[in-house]
Motif scaffolding. Sequence first.
Motif, PDB file in Angstrom:
ATOM      1  N   ILE A   1      27.993  28.905  36.077  1.00 40.46           N
ATOM      2  CA  ILE A   1      28.097  28.307  34.753  1.00 40.46           C
ATOM      3  C   ILE A   1      27.872  26.808  34.879  1.00 40.46           C
ATOM      4  CG2 ILE A   1      30.618  28.166  34.972  1.00 40.46           C
ATOM      5  CD1 ILE A   1      30.724  28.654  31.902  1.00 40.46           C
ATOM      6  N   PRO A   2      26.883  26.289  34.169  1.00 44.64           N
ATOM      7  CA  PRO A   2      26.619  24.849  34.229  1.00 44.64           C
ATOM      8  C   PRO A   2      27.657  24.058  33.431  1.00 44.64           C
ATOM      9  CG  PRO A   2      24.665  26.109  33.592  1.00 44.64           C
ATOM     10  CD  PRO A   2      25.850  27.007  33.442  1.00 44.64           C
ATOM     11  N   TRP A   3      27.673  22.765  33.687  1.00 47.30           N
ATOM     12  CA  TRP A   3      28.555  21.851  32.969  1.00 47.30           C
ATOM     13  C   TRP A   3      28.221  21.869  31.478  1.00 47.30           C
ATOM     14  CZ3 TRP A   3      32.694  18.838  33.902  1.00 47.30           C
ATOM     15  CH2 TRP A   3      32.952  17.776  33.045  1.00 47.30           C
ATOM     16  N   ARG A   4      29.234  21.952  30.641  1.00 52.18           N
ATOM     17  CA  ARG A   4      29.082  21.897  29.191  1.00 52.18           C
ATOM     18  C   ARG A   4      28.168  22.981  28.646  1.00 52.18           C
ATOM     19  NH1 ARG A   4      28.196  15.351  28.633  1.00 52.18           N
ATOM     20  NH2 ARG A   4      30.250  14.745  29.409  1.00 52.18           N
ATOM     21  N   SER A   5      28.027  24.050  29.418  1.00 50.12           N
ATOM     22  CA  SER A   5      27.131  25.090  28.948  1.00 50.12           C
ATOM     23  C   SER A   5      27.914  26.251  28.367  1.00 50.12           C
ATOM     24  CB  SER A   5      26.255  25.594  30.081  1.00 50.12           C
ATOM     25  OG  SER A   5      25.500  26.714  29.692  1.00 50.12           O
ATOM     26  N   VAL A   6      27.396  26.843  27.334  1.00 55.07           N
ATOM     27  CA  VAL A   6      28.001  28.037  26.778  1.00 55.07           C
ATOM     28  C   VAL A   6      27.229  29.276  27.217  1.00 55.07           C
ATOM     29  CG1 VAL A   6      28.977  26.861  24.795  1.00 55.07           C
ATOM     30  CG2 VAL A   6      26.679  27.809  24.644  1.00 55.07           C
ATOM     31  N   VAL A   7      26.280  29.076  28.114  1.00 56.73           N
ATOM     32  CA  VAL A   7      25.451  30.189  28.555  1.00 56.73           C
ATOM     33  C   VAL A   7      25.542  30.349  30.071  1.00 56.73           C
ATOM     34  CG1 VAL A   7      23.173  31.247  28.466  1.00 56.73           C
ATOM     35  CG2 VAL A   7      23.877  29.683  26.648  1.00 56.73           C
ATOM     36  N   PRO A   8      26.525  31.094  30.536  1.00 60.17           N
ATOM     37  CA  PRO A   8      26.566  31.394  31.967  1.00 60.17           C
ATOM     38  C   PRO A   8      25.506  32.426  32.326  1.00 60.17           C
ATOM     39  CG  PRO A   8      28.336  32.527  30.843  1.00 60.17           C
ATOM     40  CD  PRO A   8      27.652  31.676  29.812  1.00 60.17           C
ATOM     41  N   TYR A   9      25.283  32.626  33.597  1.00 59.54           N
ATOM     42  CA  TYR A   9      24.309  33.623  34.006  1.00 59.54           C
ATOM     43  C   TYR A   9      24.870  34.429  35.170  1.00 59.54           C
ATOM     44  CZ  TYR A   9      23.038  29.534  36.872  1.00 59.54           C
ATOM     45  OH  TYR A   9      23.070  28.428  37.683  1.00 59.54           O
ATOM     46  N   TYR A  10      24.393  35.677  35.273  1.00 60.17           N
ATOM     47  CA  TYR A  10      25.009  36.664  36.160  1.00 60.17           C
ATOM     48  C   TYR A  10      23.966  37.414  36.976  1.00 60.17           C
ATOM     49  CZ  TYR A  10      28.932  36.039  32.929  1.00 60.17           C
ATOM     50  OH  TYR A  10      29.948  35.512  32.168  1.00 60.17           O
ATOM     51  N   ALA A  11      24.425  37.953  38.087  1.00 65.19           N
ATOM     52  CA  ALA A  11      23.626  38.924  38.813  1.00 65.19           C
ATOM     53  C   ALA A  11      23.603  40.216  38.000  1.00 65.19           C
ATOM     54  CB  ALA A  11      24.236  39.183  40.187  1.00 65.19           C
ATOM     55  N   ASP A  12      22.520  40.949  38.096  1.00 63.91           N
ATOM     56  CA  ASP A  12      22.397  42.193  37.333  1.00 63.91           C
ATOM     57  C   ASP A  12      23.515  43.181  37.682  1.00 63.91           C
ATOM     58  OD1 ASP A  12      18.747  42.292  37.326  1.00 63.91           O
ATOM     59  OD2 ASP A  12      20.165  41.264  36.015  1.00 63.91           O
ATOM     60  N   SER A  13      23.974  43.146  38.915  1.00 58.68           N
ATOM     61  CA  SER A  13      24.978  44.106  39.381  1.00 58.68           C
ATOM     62  C   SER A  13      26.340  43.924  38.717  1.00 58.68           C
ATOM     63  CB  SER A  13      25.135  44.008  40.901  1.00 58.68           C
ATOM     64  OG  SER A  13      25.505  42.691  41.272  1.00 58.68           O
ATOM     65  N   VAL A  14      26.582  42.763  38.143  1.00 56.92           N
ATOM     66  CA  VAL A  14      27.898  42.515  37.531  1.00 56.92           C
ATOM     67  C   VAL A  14      27.799  42.230  36.038  1.00 56.92           C
ATOM     68  CG1 VAL A  14      28.726  41.591  39.726  1.00 56.92           C
ATOM     69  CG2 VAL A  14      27.959  40.013  37.935  1.00 56.92           C
ATOM     70  N   LYS A  15      26.596  42.132  35.527  1.00 53.50           N
ATOM     71  CA  LYS A  15      26.404  41.800  34.112  1.00 53.50           C
ATOM     72  C   LYS A  15      27.081  42.847  33.228  1.00 53.50           C
ATOM     73  CE  LYS A  15      22.478  39.954  33.575  1.00 53.50           C
ATOM     74  NZ  LYS A  15      21.012  39.726  33.438  1.00 53.50           N
ATOM     75  N   GLY A  16      27.848  42.376  32.270  1.00 50.68           N
ATOM     76  CA  GLY A  16      28.561  43.271  31.375  1.00 50.68           C
ATOM     77  C   GLY A  16      29.943  43.656  31.871  1.00 50.68           C
ATOM     78  N   ARG A  17      30.226  43.374  33.144  1.00 51.28           N
ATOM     79  CA  ARG A  17      31.551  43.701  33.698  1.00 51.28           C
ATOM     80  C   ARG A  17      32.338  42.447  34.083  1.00 51.28           C
ATOM     81  NH1 ARG A  17      31.971  46.259  38.398  1.00 51.28           N
ATOM     82  NH2 ARG A  17      30.008  45.455  39.239  1.00 51.28           N
ATOM     83  N   PHE A  18      31.649  41.441  34.560  1.00 51.49           N
ATOM     84  CA  PHE A  18      32.288  40.199  35.003  1.00 51.49           C
ATOM     85  C   PHE A  18      32.012  39.094  33.991  1.00 51.49           C
ATOM     86  CE2 PHE A  18      32.211  41.007  39.907  1.00 51.49           C
ATOM     87  CZ  PHE A  18      32.844  42.230  39.701  1.00 51.49           C
ATOM     88  N   THR A  19      32.982  38.207  33.860  1.00 51.01           N
ATOM     89  CA  THR A  19      32.832  37.059  32.979  1.00 51.01           C
ATOM     90  C   THR A  19      33.269  35.798  33.713  1.00 51.01           C
ATOM     91  OG1 THR A  19      33.266  38.407  31.012  1.00 51.01           O
ATOM     92  CG2 THR A  19      33.466  36.017  30.784  1.00 51.01           C
ATOM     93  N   ILE A  20      32.371  34.825  33.744  1.00 53.19           N
ATOM     94  CA  ILE A  20      32.706  33.553  34.364  1.00 53.19           C
ATOM     95  C   ILE A  20      33.042  32.542  33.279  1.00 53.19           C
ATOM     96  CG2 ILE A  20      30.290  32.738  34.420  1.00 53.19           C
ATOM     97  CD1 ILE A  20      30.932  31.384  37.094  1.00 53.19           C
ATOM     98  N   SER A  21      34.010  31.709  33.556  1.00 50.42           N
ATOM     99  CA  SER A  21      34.379  30.653  32.612  1.00 50.42           C
ATOM    100  C   SER A  21      34.856  29.448  33.411  1.00 50.42           C
ATOM    101  CB  SER A  21      35.465  31.147  31.650  1.00 50.42           C
ATOM    102  OG  SER A  21      36.635  31.515  32.368  1.00 50.42           O
ATOM    103  N   ARG A  22      34.939  28.317  32.742  1.00 49.14           N
ATOM    104  CA  ARG A  22      35.408  27.126  33.433  1.00 49.14           C
ATOM    105  C   ARG A  22      36.268  26.279  32.514  1.00 49.14           C
ATOM    106  NH1 ARG A  22      30.357  23.676  35.438  1.00 49.14           N
ATOM    107  NH2 ARG A  22      31.982  22.137  35.921  1.00 49.14           N
TER     108      ARG A  22
END
Length: 124
Positions: free
Chosen positions: A49-70
């Motif tokens: 997750i970039p600084w001040r970003s509302v758009v994190p990005y994920y590996a396909d293997s975890v997309k929809g199951r994992f959520t990153i936040s800061r």
Amino acid sequence: QVRLVESGGGLGQPGGSRRLSCVASGRTFSTMGWFRQAPGKEREFVAAIPWRSVVPYYADSVKGRFTISRDNAKNSVFLQMNSLKPEDTAVYYCAADDRIDGYLRRFEAEFRYWGQGTQVTVSS
């Protein structure tokens, strides 16, 4: 001195959840993320997750199951892991970089700073 300290690892059941935390100190980071390394495998990108970003990005293997936040005020990054699978078993590493260039980092060599890792084991 830069430090990244992970916590929250442990044993989880298939279908269950765990939440990882990483507290950073020493500087402000533009991009914060998570990688993991399973036994006998190379370290792989999980999410960032970039600084001040509302758009994190994920590996396909975890997309929809994992959520990153800061939490920028606390210089911390979190990984909420839901619907855990046995193949999620790995050592999870917090990673961070302080370069501000708009680049979406997802390769190990693109992150300058690393934590020591926390073990997550998914098993019934």
